[in-house]
Scaffold this active site. Structure first.
Site, PDB file in Angstrom:
ATOM      1  N   ARG A  26     -37.671  18.679 -33.340  1.00 31.76           N
ATOM      2  CA  ARG A  26     -37.423  17.244 -33.115  1.00 31.76           C
ATOM      3  C   ARG A  26     -38.717  16.492 -32.822  1.00 31.76           C
ATOM      4  NH1 ARG A  26     -33.450  16.770 -28.484  1.00 31.76           N
ATOM      5  NH2 ARG A  26     -34.628  18.602 -27.858  1.00 31.76           N
ATOM      6  N   ASN A  44     -30.444  17.390 -31.620  1.00 30.56           N
ATOM      7  CA  ASN A  44     -29.892  18.738 -31.731  1.00 30.56           C
ATOM      8  C   ASN A  44     -28.379  18.661 -31.741  1.00 30.56           C
ATOM      9  OD1 ASN A  44     -32.339  20.111 -31.704  1.00 30.56           O
ATOM     10  ND2 ASN A  44     -32.294  20.487 -29.507  1.00 30.56           N
TER      11      ASN A  44
END
Length: 97
Positions: A26, A44
């Protein structure tokens, strides 16, 4: 005359599967999105995958999708799936959720 593909804003929803959590995916995605001028978000999911909403020109989105197929060095991407979304929403920045 055809519309300029770099002017029209595209919005894509993407799921990335593989070893993509706990490897800085990320954070690296945010850095890459900023470098390309992409707006949207990355997050996520409970199943171990990562989802993202990408918004930008066709060229920007294509370049981001290409990067997501590999991700950062520690990631092992096995699948990238997604679809264009029709929305009037315009994201102001790219964020990690």
């Amino acid at each position: 005359m055809a519309p300029d593909l770099d002017q029209r804003i595209e919005t894509y929803y993407v799921r990335v599967r593989g070893t993509v959590q706990g490897v800085g995916f990320r954070h690296a995605t945010v850095r890459q999105a900023h470098a390309l001028g992409i707006k949207g978000w990355v997050a996520n999911l409970d199943d171990g995958s990562v989802e993202a909403m990408l918004q930008g020109s066709a060229n920007q989105v294509d370049r981001m999708l290409s990067w997501l197929r590999h991700g950062p060095p520690a990631a092992r991407v096995t699948e990238v799936s997604g679809e264009e979304r029709s929305t009037e929403k315009r994201y102001e920045r790219f964020e990690q959720h």
